[in-house]
Design an enzyme around this catalytic site. Structure first.
Site, PDB file in Angstrom:
ATOM      1  N   HIS A  39     -10.931   0.291   1.346  1.00 18.30           N
ATOM      2  CA  HIS A  39     -10.689   1.427   2.242  1.00 18.30           C
ATOM      3  C   HIS A  39     -11.998   1.590   3.007  1.00 18.30           C
ATOM      4  CE1 HIS A  39      -9.549   5.820   2.966  1.00 18.30           C
ATOM      5  NE2 HIS A  39     -10.851   5.829   3.185  1.00 18.30           N
ATOM      6  N   ASP A  55      -8.945   2.776  -3.047  1.00 19.13           N
ATOM      7  CA  ASP A  55      -8.351   3.423  -1.877  1.00 19.13           C
ATOM      8  C   ASP A  55      -8.402   4.948  -1.932  1.00 19.13           C
ATOM      9  OD1 ASP A  55      -7.009   3.266   0.662  1.00 19.13           O
ATOM     10  OD2 ASP A  55      -5.322   4.180  -0.358  1.00 19.13           O
ATOM     11  N   HIS A  88       1.458   5.183  -2.107  1.00 20.46           N
ATOM     12  CA  HIS A  88       0.968   6.183  -3.057  1.00 20.46           C
ATOM     13  C   HIS A  88       2.194   6.827  -3.697  1.00 20.46           C
ATOM     14  CE1 HIS A  88      -3.167   5.880  -1.558  1.00 20.46           C
ATOM     15  NE2 HIS A  88      -2.610   5.716  -0.375  1.00 20.46           N
ATOM     16  N   LEU A  89       2.426   6.540  -4.967  1.00 22.74           N
ATOM     17  CA  LEU A  89       3.611   7.080  -5.637  1.00 22.74           C
ATOM     18  C   LEU A  89       3.268   8.322  -6.453  1.00 22.74           C
ATOM     19  CD1 LEU A  89       5.650   3.902  -6.649  1.00 22.74           C
ATOM     20  CD2 LEU A  89       5.507   5.093  -4.460  1.00 22.74           C
ATOM     21  N   ARG A  90       1.987   8.712  -6.453  1.00 27.20           N
ATOM     22  CA  ARG A  90       1.532  10.011  -6.990  1.00 27.20           C
ATOM     23  C   ARG A  90       1.687  10.194  -8.490  1.00 27.20           C
ATOM     24  NH1 ARG A  90      -1.511  10.350  -2.768  1.00 27.20           N
ATOM     25  NH2 ARG A  90      -0.582  11.238  -0.894  1.00 27.20           N
ATOM     26  N   HIS A 142       0.833  -1.205   0.000  1.00 25.46           N
ATOM     27  CA  HIS A 142       0.000   0.000   0.000  1.00 25.46           C
ATOM     28  C   HIS A 142       0.867   1.255   0.000  1.00 25.46           C
ATOM     29  CE1 HIS A 142      -4.014   1.756   1.651  1.00 25.46           C
ATOM     30  NE2 HIS A 142      -3.312   2.729   1.096  1.00 25.46           N
ATOM     31  N   HIS A 186      -5.339  -0.666   5.906  1.00 21.40           N
ATOM     32  CA  HIS A 186      -5.080   0.148   7.110  1.00 21.40           C
ATOM     33  C   HIS A 186      -6.147   0.074   8.216  1.00 21.40           C
ATOM     34  CE1 HIS A 186      -7.595   2.778   4.688  1.00 21.40           C
ATOM     35  NE2 HIS A 186      -6.612   3.197   3.931  1.00 21.40           N
ATOM     36  N   HIS A 190       3.099  14.297   0.574  1.00 22.40           N
ATOM     37  CA  HIS A 190       2.418  15.564   0.296  1.00 22.40           C
ATOM     38  C   HIS A 190       3.429  16.696   0.346  1.00 22.40           C
ATOM     39  CE1 HIS A 190      -1.679  14.150   0.155  1.00 22.40           C
ATOM     40  NE2 HIS A 190      -1.543  13.512   1.301  1.00 22.40           N
ATOM     41  N   ASP A 220       1.196   2.615   3.690  1.00 25.69           N
ATOM     42  CA  ASP A 220       0.324   3.730   3.289  1.00 25.69           C
ATOM     43  C   ASP A 220       1.163   4.998   3.085  1.00 25.69           C
ATOM     44  OD1 ASP A 220      -1.864   5.157   2.489  1.00 25.69           O
ATOM     45  OD2 ASP A 220      -2.902   5.113   4.420  1.00 25.69           O
TER      46      ASP A 220
HETATM   47 ZN   LIG Z   1      -6.994   4.297   2.300  1.00 26.31          ZN
END
Ligand SMILES: [Zn+2]
Length: 429
Positions: free
Chosen positions: A186, A159, A69-71, A67, A239, A316, A312
Protein backbone atom coordinates in the site's frame (compact mmCIF):
# COMPACT_ATOMS: atom_id res chain seq x y z
CA UNK A 1 -28.47 -32.45 -8.33
CA UNK A 2 -28.03 -32.32 -12.06
CA UNK A 3 -25.49 -34.44 -13.89
CA UNK A 4 -24.85 -31.81 -16.50
CA UNK A 5 -25.07 -28.06 -16.79
CA UNK A 6 -25.23 -27.00 -20.40
CA UNK A 7 -24.73 -23.51 -21.80
CA UNK A 8 -26.15 -23.42 -25.28
CA UNK A 9 -24.92 -20.96 -27.90
CA UNK A 10 -23.10 -18.55 -25.64
CA UNK A 11 -20.25 -16.28 -26.67
CA UNK A 12 -17.41 -17.89 -24.70
CA UNK A 13 -14.46 -15.60 -24.07
CA UNK A 14 -11.20 -17.00 -22.69
CA UNK A 15 -8.25 -14.84 -23.77
CA UNK A 16 -5.71 -17.31 -22.35
CA UNK A 17 -6.87 -19.83 -24.95
CA UNK A 18 -7.56 -17.27 -27.69
CA UNK A 19 -11.21 -18.31 -27.46
CA UNK A 20 -13.92 -15.87 -28.49
CA UNK A 21 -16.65 -17.75 -30.29
CA UNK A 22 -20.28 -18.78 -30.13
CA UNK A 23 -20.19 -22.30 -28.72
CA UNK A 24 -21.89 -24.74 -26.40
CA UNK A 25 -20.17 -25.41 -23.08
CA UNK A 26 -20.94 -28.53 -21.06
CA UNK A 27 -20.17 -28.93 -17.36
CA UNK A 28 -20.16 -32.37 -15.76
CA UNK A 29 -18.88 -33.45 -12.34
CA UNK A 30 -17.34 -30.07 -11.63
CA UNK A 31 -15.41 -29.88 -14.88
CA UNK A 32 -15.85 -28.41 -18.31
CA UNK A 33 -16.18 -31.47 -20.51
CA UNK A 34 -17.08 -30.07 -23.92
CA UNK A 35 -16.55 -26.75 -25.66
CA UNK A 36 -17.50 -26.23 -29.27
CA UNK A 37 -20.11 -25.55 -31.86
CA UNK A 38 -23.10 -27.81 -31.19
CA UNK A 39 -21.01 -29.63 -28.57
CA UNK A 40 -24.15 -30.00 -26.46
CA UNK A 41 -26.42 -31.33 -29.18
CA UNK A 42 -26.74 -34.73 -27.48
CA UNK A 43 -27.98 -33.15 -24.26
CA UNK A 44 -31.70 -32.82 -23.72
CA UNK A 45 -33.03 -30.72 -20.87
CA UNK A 46 -34.49 -32.90 -18.16
CA UNK A 47 -34.25 -33.93 -14.57
CA UNK A 48 -30.53 -34.54 -14.78
CA UNK A 49 -29.56 -32.00 -17.40
CA UNK A 50 -29.97 -28.28 -16.93
CA UNK A 51 -29.82 -26.28 -20.13
CA UNK A 52 -29.12 -22.57 -19.90
CA UNK A 53 -29.86 -20.40 -22.88
CA UNK A 54 -29.39 -16.65 -22.89
CA UNK A 55 -29.69 -14.82 -26.18
CA UNK A 56 -26.55 -12.73 -26.63
CA UNK A 57 -25.07 -14.06 -23.40
CA UNK A 58 -21.36 -14.16 -22.67
CA UNK A 59 -19.59 -16.91 -20.75
CA UNK A 60 -16.33 -15.87 -19.07
CA UNK A 61 -13.89 -17.69 -16.80
CA UNK A 62 -14.75 -17.03 -13.14
CA UNK A 63 -13.23 -13.79 -11.82
CA UNK A 64 -10.48 -13.35 -9.22
CA UNK A 65 -10.21 -10.40 -6.82
CA UNK A 66 -6.80 -9.77 -5.26
CA UNK A 67 -7.94 -7.07 -2.88
CA UNK A 68 -11.09 -7.19 -0.75
CA UNK A 69 -11.84 -6.20 2.82
CA UNK A 70 -14.31 -8.67 4.32
CA UNK A 71 -14.05 -7.08 7.80
CA UNK A 72 -13.96 -10.36 9.68
CA UNK A 73 -12.73 -10.66 12.38
CA UNK A 74 -13.73 -7.54 14.24
CA UNK A 75 -16.14 -5.47 12.16
CA UNK A 76 -18.80 -8.00 11.19
CA UNK A 77 -21.46 -5.28 11.22
CA UNK A 78 -19.92 -3.94 8.00
CA UNK A 79 -19.29 -7.32 6.36
CA UNK A 80 -18.34 -10.85 7.30
CA UNK A 81 -16.98 -13.81 5.41
CA UNK A 82 -20.48 -15.09 4.58
CA UNK A 83 -21.88 -11.81 3.27
CA UNK A 84 -18.61 -10.93 1.56
CA UNK A 85 -18.57 -14.21 -0.32
CA UNK A 86 -22.24 -13.77 -1.31
CA UNK A 87 -21.35 -10.36 -2.72
CA UNK A 88 -18.34 -11.86 -4.49
CA UNK A 89 -20.45 -14.61 -6.09
CA UNK A 90 -23.00 -12.01 -7.20
CA UNK A 91 -20.14 -10.08 -8.82
CA UNK A 92 -18.94 -13.11 -10.80
CA UNK A 93 -15.95 -13.91 -8.56
CA UNK A 94 -14.84 -17.45 -7.75
CA UNK A 95 -11.64 -16.50 -5.87
CA UNK A 96 -11.29 -13.64 -3.40
CA UNK A 97 -8.17 -12.56 -1.53
CA UNK A 98 -8.91 -10.75 1.72
CA UNK A 99 -6.69 -8.10 3.27
CA UNK A 100 -5.32 -8.53 6.80
CA UNK A 101 -6.24 -5.14 8.31
CA UNK A 102 -8.95 -6.62 10.51
CA UNK A 103 -9.32 -6.70 14.30
CA UNK A 104 -7.23 -8.48 15.28
CA UNK A 105 -4.89 -8.11 12.32
CA UNK A 106 -4.32 -11.28 10.34
CA UNK A 107 -0.67 -11.58 11.32
CA UNK A 108 -0.86 -15.16 12.57
CA UNK A 109 -1.69 -18.70 11.61
CA UNK A 110 -4.73 -18.64 13.92
CA UNK A 111 -6.56 -15.89 12.05
CA UNK A 112 -5.62 -17.23 8.62
CA UNK A 113 -6.85 -20.71 9.55
CA UNK A 114 -10.08 -19.30 10.96
CA UNK A 115 -10.81 -17.47 7.70
CA UNK A 116 -10.00 -20.49 5.56
CA UNK A 117 -12.19 -22.74 7.73
CA UNK A 118 -15.14 -20.33 7.63
CA UNK A 119 -15.01 -20.04 3.86
CA UNK A 120 -14.67 -23.82 3.42
CA UNK A 121 -17.73 -24.37 5.60
CA UNK A 122 -19.70 -21.96 3.41
CA UNK A 123 -18.40 -23.76 0.35
CA UNK A 124 -19.01 -21.20 -2.37
CA UNK A 125 -16.36 -18.68 -3.44
CA UNK A 126 -12.79 -19.74 -2.58
CA UNK A 127 -11.25 -17.40 0.00
CA UNK A 128 -7.51 -16.74 0.09
CA UNK A 129 -6.31 -14.73 3.08
CA UNK A 130 -3.46 -12.26 2.69
CA UNK A 131 -1.29 -12.18 5.80
CA UNK A 132 0.30 -9.09 7.29
CA UNK A 133 3.91 -8.16 6.54
CA UNK A 134 4.56 -6.89 10.06
CA UNK A 135 3.09 -7.84 13.43
CA UNK A 136 -0.03 -5.77 14.09
CA UNK A 137 0.79 -3.91 10.85
CA UNK A 138 2.98 -1.69 12.97
CA UNK A 139 5.78 -1.64 10.41
CA UNK A 140 8.41 -3.01 12.82
CA UNK A 141 8.67 -6.78 13.25
CA UNK A 142 8.09 -9.22 10.43
CA UNK A 143 5.38 -11.87 10.73
CA UNK A 144 6.06 -15.60 10.57
CA UNK A 145 5.44 -15.78 6.84
CA UNK A 146 6.13 -19.51 6.65
CA UNK A 147 3.31 -20.12 9.14
CA UNK A 148 0.97 -17.78 7.28
CA UNK A 149 1.65 -19.52 3.99
CA UNK A 150 1.28 -22.94 5.53
CA UNK A 151 -2.11 -21.89 6.92
CA UNK A 152 -3.31 -20.76 3.48
CA UNK A 153 -2.12 -17.19 2.93
CA UNK A 154 -1.35 -16.43 -0.73
CA UNK A 155 0.49 -13.12 -0.22
CA UNK A 156 1.55 -10.64 2.44
CA UNK A 157 0.55 -7.00 2.77
CA UNK A 158 0.15 -4.33 5.44
CA UNK A 159 -2.67 -2.81 3.37
CA UNK A 160 -4.18 0.26 4.95
CA UNK A 161 -0.67 1.04 6.16
CA UNK A 162 2.52 1.38 4.13
CA UNK A 163 5.79 -0.25 5.06
CA UNK A 164 7.71 3.02 5.15
CA UNK A 165 10.92 1.96 6.94
CA UNK A 166 13.37 0.99 4.19
CA UNK A 167 15.22 -1.51 6.32
CA UNK A 168 11.98 -3.28 7.31
CA UNK A 169 10.90 -3.25 3.67
CA UNK A 170 14.20 -4.71 2.52
CA UNK A 171 13.95 -7.55 5.05
CA UNK A 172 10.27 -8.09 4.20
CA UNK A 173 11.05 -8.46 0.50
CA UNK A 174 13.87 -10.89 1.26
CA UNK A 175 11.79 -12.89 3.72
CA UNK A 176 8.71 -13.08 1.46
CA UNK A 177 10.91 -14.22 -1.42
CA UNK A 178 12.23 -17.09 0.71
CA UNK A 179 8.68 -18.43 0.91
CA UNK A 180 7.75 -17.41 -2.63
CA UNK A 181 5.03 -15.12 -1.29
CA UNK A 182 4.23 -12.00 -3.30
CA UNK A 183 4.49 -8.80 -1.26
CA UNK A 184 1.72 -6.28 -1.85
CA UNK A 185 2.50 -2.70 -0.92
CA UNK A 186 0.00 0.00 0.00
CA UNK A 187 2.20 2.80 -1.35
CA UNK A 188 1.74 5.86 0.83
CA UNK A 189 4.37 7.96 2.54
CA UNK A 190 2.37 8.70 5.68
CA UNK A 191 4.48 11.75 6.52
CA UNK A 192 3.24 13.34 3.28
CA UNK A 193 -0.43 12.45 3.83
CA UNK A 194 -1.01 13.37 7.45
CA UNK A 195 -4.54 14.72 7.81
CA UNK A 196 -5.17 14.36 4.07
CA UNK A 197 -8.80 14.00 3.02
CA UNK A 198 -8.52 13.94 -0.77
CA UNK A 199 -6.14 14.41 -3.71
CA UNK A 200 -3.99 17.55 -3.48
CA UNK A 201 -4.87 19.83 -6.38
CA UNK A 202 -7.14 22.61 -7.55
CA UNK A 203 -10.26 20.87 -6.23
CA UNK A 204 -8.86 20.35 -2.71
CA UNK A 205 -7.84 24.02 -2.64
CA UNK A 206 -11.33 25.05 -3.70
CA UNK A 207 -12.98 22.84 -1.08
CA UNK A 208 -10.53 23.83 1.61
CA UNK A 209 -9.66 20.19 2.33
CA UNK A 210 -6.18 18.94 3.22
CA UNK A 211 -4.61 17.30 0.17
CA UNK A 212 -2.73 14.05 -0.43
CA UNK A 213 -0.14 14.73 -3.14
CA UNK A 214 0.61 12.21 -5.90
CA UNK A 215 4.21 12.16 -4.83
CA UNK A 216 3.27 10.44 -1.55
CA UNK A 217 2.53 7.36 -3.67
CA UNK A 218 5.31 7.85 -6.19
CA UNK A 219 8.21 8.08 -3.71
CA UNK A 220 7.26 4.75 -2.16
CA UNK A 221 6.87 2.97 -5.51
CA UNK A 222 10.23 4.39 -6.67
CA UNK A 223 12.02 3.23 -3.53
CA UNK A 224 10.34 -0.16 -3.53
CA UNK A 225 11.27 -0.80 -7.15
CA UNK A 226 14.91 -0.13 -6.27
CA UNK A 227 14.73 -2.41 -3.24
CA UNK A 228 13.00 -5.18 -5.20
CA UNK A 229 15.70 -4.93 -7.85
CA UNK A 230 18.47 -4.93 -5.26
CA UNK A 231 17.29 -8.02 -3.40
CA UNK A 232 15.80 -9.78 -6.44
CA UNK A 233 12.27 -9.95 -5.05
CA UNK A 234 8.79 -9.87 -6.54
CA UNK A 235 6.84 -6.72 -5.73
CA UNK A 236 3.16 -5.85 -6.29
CA UNK A 237 1.70 -2.36 -6.00
CA UNK A 238 -1.86 -2.21 -4.69
CA UNK A 239 -4.41 0.25 -6.10
CA UNK A 240 -2.13 2.38 -8.30
CA UNK A 241 -3.66 5.84 -8.59
CA UNK A 242 -1.11 8.25 -10.11
CA UNK A 243 0.42 8.78 -13.54
CA UNK A 244 3.82 8.91 -11.82
CA UNK A 245 3.41 5.45 -10.32
CA UNK A 246 2.30 4.16 -13.72
CA UNK A 247 5.50 5.53 -15.27
CA UNK A 248 7.64 3.94 -12.54
CA UNK A 249 5.98 0.54 -13.02
CA UNK A 250 6.40 0.80 -16.79
CA UNK A 251 10.09 1.65 -16.49
CA UNK A 252 10.69 -1.08 -13.92
CA UNK A 253 9.08 -3.70 -16.16
CA UNK A 254 11.14 -2.51 -19.12
CA UNK A 255 14.24 -3.05 -16.99
CA UNK A 256 13.17 -6.59 -16.18
CA UNK A 257 12.30 -6.08 -12.52
CA UNK A 258 9.57 -8.40 -11.21
CA UNK A 259 7.00 -5.68 -10.56
CA UNK A 260 3.25 -6.04 -10.97
CA UNK A 261 0.38 -3.66 -10.29
CA UNK A 262 -3.37 -3.49 -9.84
CA UNK A 263 -5.93 -0.72 -10.34
CA UNK A 264 -9.43 -0.34 -8.91
CA UNK A 265 -12.59 0.34 -10.92
CA UNK A 266 -13.14 3.65 -9.12
CA UNK A 267 -9.70 4.99 -9.99
CA UNK A 268 -10.45 4.14 -13.62
CA UNK A 269 -13.81 5.89 -13.59
CA UNK A 270 -13.85 8.84 -11.18
CA UNK A 271 -11.80 11.97 -10.59
CA UNK A 272 -11.43 14.32 -7.62
CA UNK A 273 -14.26 16.38 -9.16
CA UNK A 274 -16.58 13.78 -7.62
CA UNK A 275 -15.72 15.29 -4.23
CA UNK A 276 -17.14 18.69 -5.18
CA UNK A 277 -20.39 17.99 -3.37
CA UNK A 278 -18.47 16.82 -0.26
CA UNK A 279 -19.72 13.30 -0.96
CA UNK A 280 -17.97 11.13 1.62
CA UNK A 281 -18.79 8.03 -0.47
CA UNK A 282 -16.01 9.28 -2.77
CA UNK A 283 -13.41 9.38 -0.01
CA UNK A 284 -11.06 6.51 -0.77
CA UNK A 285 -7.45 5.55 -0.10
CA UNK A 286 -5.55 6.43 -2.23
CA UNK A 287 -7.76 9.33 -3.26
CA UNK A 288 -9.51 9.87 -6.59
CA UNK A 289 -7.07 11.80 -8.78
CA UNK A 290 -7.26 14.07 -11.83
CA UNK A 291 -8.31 13.35 -15.43
CA UNK A 292 -4.70 12.90 -16.61
CA UNK A 293 -4.19 10.20 -13.97
CA UNK A 294 -7.37 8.41 -15.04
CA UNK A 295 -6.20 8.56 -18.63
CA UNK A 296 -2.77 7.15 -17.70
CA UNK A 297 -4.36 4.35 -15.65
CA UNK A 298 -6.70 3.36 -18.49
CA UNK A 299 -3.87 3.30 -20.99
CA UNK A 300 -1.64 1.31 -18.64
CA UNK A 301 -4.36 -1.27 -18.01
CA UNK A 302 -5.04 -1.57 -21.73
CA UNK A 303 -1.36 -2.10 -22.62
CA UNK A 304 -0.68 -4.46 -19.69
CA UNK A 305 1.62 -2.15 -17.70
CA UNK A 306 -1.02 -2.51 -14.99
CA UNK A 307 -1.55 -6.24 -14.81
CA UNK A 308 -4.91 -6.59 -13.18
CA UNK A 309 -8.05 -5.05 -11.73
CA UNK A 310 -8.76 -5.42 -8.00
CA UNK A 311 -11.88 -4.09 -6.32
CA UNK A 312 -10.53 -2.81 -2.97
CA UNK A 313 -14.05 -3.66 -1.76
CA UNK A 314 -14.22 -1.64 1.48
CA UNK A 315 -17.58 -1.86 3.23
CA UNK A 316 -18.46 0.76 5.85
CA UNK A 317 -21.55 1.48 7.93
CA UNK A 318 -23.72 4.57 7.59
CA UNK A 319 -22.19 6.09 10.72
CA UNK A 320 -18.70 5.79 9.25
CA UNK A 321 -19.71 7.87 6.23
CA UNK A 322 -22.44 10.27 7.45
CA UNK A 323 -19.89 12.52 9.09
CA UNK A 324 -17.60 15.34 8.00
CA UNK A 325 -15.04 14.51 5.34
CA UNK A 326 -12.19 14.56 7.85
CA UNK A 327 -13.90 11.95 10.05
CA UNK A 328 -15.26 9.75 7.25
CA UNK A 329 -13.80 6.28 6.81
CA UNK A 330 -12.14 5.80 3.41
CA UNK A 331 -13.28 3.21 0.91
CA UNK A 332 -16.25 2.02 -1.13
CA UNK A 333 -17.90 -1.31 -1.87
CA UNK A 334 -16.86 -2.89 -5.14
CA UNK A 335 -17.41 -6.62 -5.59
CA UNK A 336 -20.84 -6.46 -7.22
CA UNK A 337 -20.22 -3.38 -9.37
CA UNK A 338 -16.76 -4.11 -10.74
CA UNK A 339 -17.67 -5.98 -13.92
CA UNK A 340 -20.74 -3.92 -14.95
CA UNK A 341 -18.86 -0.64 -14.43
CA UNK A 342 -15.81 -1.76 -16.37
CA UNK A 343 -17.86 -3.15 -19.26
CA UNK A 344 -18.71 0.51 -19.81
CA UNK A 345 -15.03 1.22 -20.45
CA UNK A 346 -14.99 -1.60 -22.99
CA UNK A 347 -18.07 -0.23 -24.77
CA UNK A 348 -16.55 3.24 -24.84
CA UNK A 349 -13.42 1.89 -26.54
CA UNK A 350 -10.93 2.43 -23.71
CA UNK A 351 -10.24 -1.23 -23.04
CA UNK A 352 -10.33 -4.36 -25.23
CA UNK A 353 -12.76 -6.92 -23.79
CA UNK A 354 -10.11 -9.67 -23.86
CA UNK A 355 -7.73 -7.51 -21.80
CA UNK A 356 -10.44 -6.80 -19.22
CA UNK A 357 -11.21 -10.50 -18.88
CA UNK A 358 -7.48 -11.31 -18.57
CA UNK A 359 -7.08 -8.54 -15.96
CA UNK A 360 -9.85 -10.11 -13.87
CA UNK A 361 -8.76 -13.74 -14.34
CA UNK A 362 -5.41 -15.01 -15.62
CA UNK A 363 -3.31 -11.93 -14.86
CA UNK A 364 -4.63 -11.73 -11.30
CA UNK A 365 -4.17 -15.47 -10.78
CA UNK A 366 -0.53 -15.37 -11.84
CA UNK A 367 0.36 -12.71 -9.26
CA UNK A 368 -0.73 -14.80 -6.29
CA UNK A 369 0.00 -18.18 -7.86
CA UNK A 370 -3.57 -19.45 -8.12
CA UNK A 371 -4.74 -21.66 -10.98
CA UNK A 372 -6.49 -19.45 -13.52
CA UNK A 373 -10.08 -20.38 -14.36
CA UNK A 374 -10.32 -21.41 -18.02
CA UNK A 375 -12.96 -22.39 -20.55
CA UNK A 376 -11.61 -25.55 -22.12
CA UNK A 377 -12.04 -29.31 -21.94
CA UNK A 378 -11.00 -30.67 -18.58
CA UNK A 379 -10.80 -27.29 -16.80
CA UNK A 380 -12.34 -26.88 -13.37
CA UNK A 381 -15.78 -25.40 -14.06
CA UNK A 382 -15.39 -21.85 -12.74
CA UNK A 383 -17.58 -19.72 -14.98
CA UNK A 384 -19.59 -16.54 -15.06
CA UNK A 385 -22.55 -15.94 -17.37
CA UNK A 386 -23.07 -12.30 -18.29
CA UNK A 387 -25.92 -10.55 -20.04
CA UNK A 388 -23.98 -7.71 -21.70
CA UNK A 389 -27.16 -5.92 -22.78
CA UNK A 390 -29.04 -5.92 -19.47
CA UNK A 391 -29.55 -2.39 -18.20
CA UNK A 392 -30.07 -1.84 -14.52
CA UNK A 393 -29.79 0.88 -11.93
CA UNK A 394 -27.46 0.47 -8.98
CA UNK A 395 -29.54 0.25 -5.81
CA UNK A 396 -27.22 -0.44 -2.86
CA UNK A 397 -30.11 -1.82 -0.81
CA UNK A 398 -30.44 -4.70 -3.29
CA UNK A 399 -26.81 -5.76 -3.20
CA UNK A 400 -25.60 -8.76 -1.20
CA UNK A 401 -22.95 -6.86 0.74
CA UNK A 402 -23.96 -5.69 4.21
CA UNK A 403 -22.81 -2.15 3.45
CA UNK A 404 -24.17 0.56 1.16
CA UNK A 405 -21.24 2.92 0.70
CA UNK A 406 -20.96 3.59 -3.02
CA UNK A 407 -21.04 6.79 -5.04
CA UNK A 408 -22.47 4.74 -7.92
CA UNK A 409 -25.91 4.49 -6.27
CA UNK A 410 -28.52 5.50 -8.82
CA UNK A 411 -26.17 5.05 -11.77
CA UNK A 412 -27.53 3.14 -14.75
CA UNK A 413 -25.16 0.43 -15.91
CA UNK A 414 -25.31 -2.02 -18.80
CA UNK A 415 -24.18 -5.59 -18.29
CA UNK A 416 -25.18 -7.97 -15.55
CA UNK A 417 -23.84 -11.12 -13.94
CA UNK A 418 -26.62 -13.68 -14.45
CA UNK A 419 -24.95 -16.77 -13.01
CA UNK A 420 -21.70 -17.70 -11.28
CA UNK A 421 -20.48 -21.30 -11.29
CA UNK A 422 -17.71 -22.47 -8.99
CA UNK A 423 -16.33 -26.00 -9.36
CA UNK A 424 -19.45 -26.93 -11.31
CA UNK A 425 -21.92 -25.64 -8.72
CA UNK A 426 -24.18 -22.67 -9.31
CA UNK A 427 -23.27 -20.29 -6.47
CA UNK A 428 -25.22 -17.30 -7.71
CA UNK A 429 -28.03 -16.59 -10.13
ZN1 LIG B 1 -4.65 0.02 0.52
Amino acid sequence: MTDALVFRRVRAIDPAGALDAEVDVVVEAGRVTRVGRDAAKDFVAGERVRVVELAGGWLLPGLIDLHAHLREPGSEGKEDVASGLRAAAAGGFVDVCCMPNTWPVNDSRVVTEMLVAKARAIGTVRLHPIGAITMGQKGEHLTEMADLKDAGAVAVSDDGRCVTNSQVMRRALEYATTFDLPLIQHAEDHALTEGAQMHEGAVSTRLGLRGWPRVAEDVIVARDVLLAEYVGARYHVAHVSTMGAVRLVREAKARGIAVTAEVTPHHLLLTDQALLGYDTACKVTPPLREPEDVEALRRALADGTIDCVATDHAPHGVLDKHVEMAEAAPGMIGLELCLPLLLGLVRDGFLPLGRLVDALTGAAARIVGLPAPRIRDGARADLVLVDPAARWTVDPARLKTKSRNTPFAGREVTGRVMMTVCEGRVIHE
